[in-house]
Design a protein around this motif. Structure first.
Motif, PDB file in Angstrom:
ATOM      1  N   ASP A  57      21.952  36.465 -72.469  1.00 39.25           N
ATOM      2  CA  ASP A  57      20.814  36.447 -73.547  1.00 39.25           C
ATOM      3  C   ASP A  57      21.445  34.647 -73.210  1.00 39.25           C
ATOM      4  O   ASP A  57      20.578  33.631 -73.634  1.00 39.25           O
ATOM      5  N   ALA A  58      22.778  34.765 -73.444  1.00 42.71           N
ATOM      6  CA  ALA A  58      23.301  33.604 -73.383  1.00 42.71           C
ATOM      7  C   ALA A  58      23.080  32.380 -72.430  1.00 42.71           C
ATOM      8  O   ALA A  58      23.052  31.337 -73.169  1.00 42.71           O
ATOM      9  N   ILE A  59      22.983  32.620 -71.312  1.00 40.62           N
ATOM     10  CA  ILE A  59      22.237  31.875 -70.054  1.00 40.62           C
ATOM     11  C   ILE A  59      21.019  30.791 -70.271  1.00 40.62           C
ATOM     12  O   ILE A  59      20.590  30.251 -70.891  1.00 40.62           O
ATOM     13  N   PHE A  60      19.811  32.541 -70.924  1.00 45.63           N
ATOM     14  CA  PHE A  60      18.751  31.772 -70.988  1.00 45.63           C
ATOM     15  C   PHE A  60      18.903  31.326 -72.353  1.00 45.63           C
ATOM     16  O   PHE A  60      18.142  29.765 -72.454  1.00 45.63           O
ATOM     17  N   ALA A  61      19.567  31.166 -73.422  1.00 48.44           N
ATOM     18  CA  ALA A  61      19.439  30.325 -74.583  1.00 48.44           C
ATOM     19  C   ALA A  61      19.592  28.433 -73.785  1.00 48.44           C
ATOM     20  O   ALA A  61      19.098  27.908 -74.343  1.00 48.44           O
ATOM     21  N   THR A  62      20.763  28.972 -73.546  1.00 45.21           N
ATOM     22  CA  THR A  62      21.481  27.512 -72.756  1.00 45.21           C
ATOM     23  C   THR A  62      20.729  27.224 -72.684  1.00 45.21           C
ATOM     24  O   THR A  62      20.141  25.849 -72.208  1.00 45.21           O
ATOM     25  N   LEU A  63      19.549  27.605 -70.977  1.00 45.23           N
ATOM     26  CA  LEU A  63      18.664  27.350 -70.253  1.00 45.23           C
ATOM     27  C   LEU A  63      17.560  26.262 -71.477  1.00 45.23           C
ATOM     28  O   LEU A  63      17.584  25.198 -70.920  1.00 45.23           O
ATOM     29  N   GLY A  64      17.057  26.728 -71.904  1.00 50.32           N
ATOM     30  CA  GLY A  64      16.014  26.210 -73.397  1.00 50.32           C
ATOM     31  C   GLY A  64      17.081  25.066 -73.759  1.00 50.32           C
ATOM     32  O   GLY A  64      16.244  24.153 -73.848  1.00 50.32           O
ATOM     33  N   ARG A  65      17.657  25.136 -74.515  1.00 53.41           N
ATOM     34  CA  ARG A  65      18.977  24.501 -75.645  1.00 53.41           C
ATOM     35  C   ARG A  65      18.124  22.410 -74.286  1.00 53.41           C
ATOM     36  O   ARG A  65      18.396  21.950 -74.634  1.00 53.41           O
ATOM     37  N   PHE A  66      19.114  22.917 -72.969  1.00 51.66           N
ATOM     38  CA  PHE A  66      18.832  21.777 -72.061  1.00 51.66           C
ATOM     39  C   PHE A  66      17.355  21.551 -71.322  1.00 51.66           C
ATOM     40  O   PHE A  66      17.114  20.433 -70.432  1.00 51.66           O
ATOM     41  N   GLY A  67      16.856  22.060 -71.705  1.00 57.64           N
ATOM     42  CA  GLY A  67      14.964  21.678 -71.685  1.00 57.64           C
ATOM     43  C   GLY A  67      14.418  22.634 -70.546  1.00 57.64           C
ATOM     44  O   GLY A  67      13.878  22.237 -69.683  1.00 57.64           O
ATOM     45  N   PHE A  68      15.109  23.516 -69.728  1.00 60.58           N
ATOM     46  CA  PHE A  68      15.140  23.570 -68.764  1.00 60.58           C
ATOM     47  C   PHE A  68      14.184  25.179 -68.709  1.00 60.58           C
ATOM     48  O   PHE A  68      14.027  25.862 -69.562  1.00 60.58           O
ATOM     49  N   ALA A 267      25.948  15.752 -65.267  1.00 62.01           N
ATOM     50  CA  ALA A 267      25.605  16.617 -63.883  1.00 62.01           C
ATOM     51  C   ALA A 267      24.946  16.077 -63.300  1.00 62.01           C
ATOM     52  O   ALA A 267      24.893  15.987 -61.670  1.00 62.01           O
ATOM     53  N   ALA A 268      23.237  14.490 -62.915  1.00 63.28           N
ATOM     54  CA  ALA A 268      22.885  13.964 -62.934  1.00 63.28           C
ATOM     55  C   ALA A 268      24.130  13.120 -61.679  1.00 63.28           C
ATOM     56  O   ALA A 268      24.322  12.685 -60.764  1.00 63.28           O
ATOM     57  N   ARG A 269      24.723  13.132 -62.425  1.00 62.20           N
ATOM     58  CA  ARG A 269      25.819  12.442 -61.786  1.00 62.20           C
ATOM     59  C   ARG A 269      26.729  12.497 -60.588  1.00 62.20           C
ATOM     60  O   ARG A 269      26.746  11.835 -59.628  1.00 62.20           O
ATOM     61  N   HIS A 270      27.212  13.499 -61.131  1.00 60.70           N
ATOM     62  CA  HIS A 270      27.922  14.009 -59.520  1.00 60.70           C
ATOM     63  C   HIS A 270      26.330  14.475 -58.694  1.00 60.70           C
ATOM     64  O   HIS A 270      26.868  14.596 -57.465  1.00 60.70           O
ATOM     65  N   LEU A 271      25.144  14.553 -58.489  1.00 57.14           N
ATOM     66  CA  LEU A 271      24.714  14.726 -57.754  1.00 57.14           C
ATOM     67  C   LEU A 271      24.145  13.183 -57.048  1.00 57.14           C
ATOM     68  O   LEU A 271      23.624  13.082 -56.506  1.00 57.14           O
ATOM     69  N   GLY A 272      24.468  12.272 -57.743  1.00 61.58           N
ATOM     70  CA  GLY A 272      24.411  10.961 -56.802  1.00 61.58           C
ATOM     71  C   GLY A 272      22.960  10.289 -57.307  1.00 61.58           C
ATOM     72  O   GLY A 272      22.510   9.839 -56.929  1.00 61.58           O
ATOM     73  N   LEU A 273      22.517  10.498 -58.563  1.00 64.58           N
ATOM     74  CA  LEU A 273      21.157  10.218 -58.950  1.00 64.58           C
ATOM     75  C   LEU A 273      21.605   8.818 -59.864  1.00 64.58           C
ATOM     76  O   LEU A 273      22.687   9.279 -60.757  1.00 64.58           O
ATOM     77  N   ALA A 274      21.147   8.009 -59.067  1.00 67.70           N
ATOM     78  CA  ALA A 274      20.779   6.760 -60.160  1.00 67.70           C
ATOM     79  C   ALA A 274      20.372   6.678 -61.092  1.00 67.70           C
ATOM     80  O   ALA A 274      18.457   6.217 -60.871  1.00 67.70           O
ATOM     81  N   LEU A 275      20.295   6.563 -62.083  1.00 66.13           N
ATOM     82  CA  LEU A 275      19.238   6.702 -63.399  1.00 66.13           C
ATOM     83  C   LEU A 275      19.878   5.280 -63.959  1.00 66.13           C
ATOM     84  O   LEU A 275      20.907   4.431 -64.272  1.00 66.13           O
ATOM     85  N   HIS A 276      18.132   5.231 -64.275  1.00 59.51           N
ATOM     86  CA  HIS A 276      18.208   3.919 -64.939  1.00 59.51           C
ATOM     87  C   HIS A 276      18.103   3.300 -66.713  1.00 59.51           C
ATOM     88  O   HIS A 276      19.074   2.673 -66.328  1.00 59.51           O
ATOM     89  N   ASP A 277      18.628   4.780 -66.968  1.00 59.68           N
ATOM     90  CA  ASP A 277      19.326   4.705 -68.135  1.00 59.68           C
ATOM     91  C   ASP A 277      20.320   5.784 -68.385  1.00 59.68           C
ATOM     92  O   ASP A 277      19.967   7.455 -68.525  1.00 59.68           O
ATOM     93  N   PRO A 278      21.690   5.313 -68.680  1.00 60.99           N
ATOM     94  CA  PRO A 278      22.797   6.597 -68.262  1.00 60.99           C
ATOM     95  C   PRO A 278      23.025   6.769 -69.938  1.00 60.99           C
ATOM     96  O   PRO A 278      23.673   7.833 -69.894  1.00 60.99           O
ATOM     97  N   ALA A 279      22.609   6.734 -70.737  1.00 64.90           N
ATOM     98  CA  ALA A 279      22.483   6.956 -72.371  1.00 64.90           C
ATOM     99  C   ALA A 279      21.259   7.622 -73.131  1.00 64.90           C
ATOM    100  O   ALA A 279      20.949   6.800 -73.856  1.00 64.90           O
ATOM    101  N   PRO A 280      20.340   8.625 -72.607  1.00 69.26           N
ATOM    102  CA  PRO A 280      18.691   8.736 -72.795  1.00 69.26           C
ATOM    103  C   PRO A 280      19.099   9.234 -74.222  1.00 69.26           C
ATOM    104  O   PRO A 280      19.851   9.447 -74.352  1.00 69.26           O
ATOM    105  N   ALA A 281      17.829   8.393 -74.773  1.00 69.75           N
ATOM    106  CA  ALA A 281      17.716   9.491 -75.982  1.00 69.75           C
ATOM    107  C   ALA A 281      17.141  10.739 -76.265  1.00 69.75           C
ATOM    108  O   ALA A 281      18.122  11.464 -77.559  1.00 69.75           O
ATOM    109  N   THR A 282      16.346  11.089 -75.596  1.00 68.87           N
ATOM    110  CA  THR A 282      15.773  11.999 -75.421  1.00 68.87           C
ATOM    111  C   THR A 282      15.623  13.478 -74.165  1.00 68.87           C
ATOM    112  O   THR A 282      16.091  12.560 -72.863  1.00 68.87           O
ATOM    113  N   LEU A 283      15.402  14.957 -74.029  1.00 67.92           N
ATOM    114  CA  LEU A 283      15.702  14.893 -73.108  1.00 67.92           C
ATOM    115  C   LEU A 283      14.452  14.427 -72.245  1.00 67.92           C
ATOM    116  O   LEU A 283      14.696  15.067 -70.694  1.00 67.92           O
TER     117      LEU A 283
END
Ligand code: GLU
Length: 304
Positions: A57-68, A267-283
């Motif tokens: 249940d805790a995993i499902f709740a966290t996934l939801g909070r993280f936008g998955f 997590a994106a950085r760990h995957l080597g993803l080059a984000l355009h916005d390193p400090a996004p305001a929304t999910l």
């Protein structure tokens, strides 16, 4: 006709979601979204002794909070044991599995224990041709015999990992006949994961590189069951300061559900993803940026 992309995230409810599992969740989600595919969640809760009450249940709740948000209702392995039993019955009928009466101690004491690989014992095949009067404890899958000469060694399983490149493992010399139903009555992860990926029509498996070593076994099991082999992508595992894989046992902290963006960008950085916005305001802003970055990342991989 190419099959529609179907991916999955398959956490084990042995504790709360931590940064290492977030990386796997994110990678599998991004790959599904980048391919316009479906993303499913499967709770791998068949390992009774390791399952922690409330963790799922805790995993499902966290996934939801993280936008998955999964595209289909979640599956629970504990509700699917009839499928594992049916698969084992088919393997018994086809002669791919045999009952084994050996204890761990007997295997460790056998002359082959010099062939111990890491901490895994390579089963010397004692019960391949009968139980020698011992009671059956577990069911083992026969792996092909090693044929040292010739190009087509049936024990050698090769596959192209989309991230890690070409892989191969000799099932006879590196793994040995492996257990599908354990002596304590628990279904082995290898059987459950193969049956579920096939039954759920998973086309792409994206997960942590700690499971790279299991993949050849899973491909062999798919072949024994006549199931298709999905495409595999194994992302680098997250380690702690001691270089150990992050897990509950190595002291991974639970994710803070109040601060999803910080952990997601890390997590994106760990995957080597080059984000355009390193400090996004929304999910939503993070997700759009990360999907584009994932697509670019895929083209840079050695395997691309
Ligand atoms: N349940 C496994 C784990 O949490 C993952 C299985 C898989 O992705 O194949 O390590």
């Amino acid at each position: 006709m190419p099959q529609r992309y179907r991916g999955r995230f398959a956490p084990s409810p042995t504790g709360p979601l931590h940064f290492g599992s977030l990386v796997s969740a994110l990678a599998s989600w991004l790959d599904a979204r980048a391919h316009g595919g479906a993303w499913l969640v499967r709770m791998e809760d068949i390992d009774g002794p390791r399952t922690v009450p409330g963790a799922a249940d805790a995993i499902f709740a966290t996934l939801g909070r993280f936008g998955f948000h999964a595209d289909e209702p979640p599956e629970w392995q504990s509700r699917r044991v009839d499928l594992y039993r049916a698969a084992l019955d088919r393997l018994i009928a086809s002669g791919h599995v045999y009952p084994c009466g050996c204890t761990r101690k007997e295997i460790a004491d056998s002359q082959l224990h010099a062939h111990r690989r890491n901490t895994t014992l390579i089963y010397p095949g004692t019960c391949r041709n009968g139980l020698h009067g011992k009671p059956a404890r577990a069911w083992r899958l026969r792996v092909p015999d090693d044929a040292r000469s010739g190009a087509g060694n049936p024990a050698l399983i090769r596959f192209d990992d989309r991230w890690q490149g070409p892989q191969q493992q000799n099932l006879a010399t590196e793994v040995g006949d492996f257990v599908l139903l354990r002596a304590d009555g628990q279904w082995a992860y290898q059987l459950a994961v193969v049956v579920d990926d096939a039954e759920q029509h998973i086309t792409h498996v994206v997960r942590g590189a700690d499971l790279l070593d299991s993949t050849a076994r899973q491909i062999w099991l798919q072949q024994c069951l006549g199931a298709p082999t999905p495409a595999y992508l194994h992302v680098p595992v997250v380690t702690n300061a001691q270089g150990e894989k992050l897990s509950k046992q190595t002291g991974a902290r639970a994710l803070d559900p109040a601060r999803p963006l910080e952990a997601l960008t890390a997590a994106a950085r760990h995957l080597g993803l080059a984000l355009h916005d390193p400090a996004p305001a929304t999910l939503e802003a993070f997700q759009a940026d990360a999907i584009d970055a994932w697509k670019r990342r895929l083209t840079q991989l050695p395997a691309a």
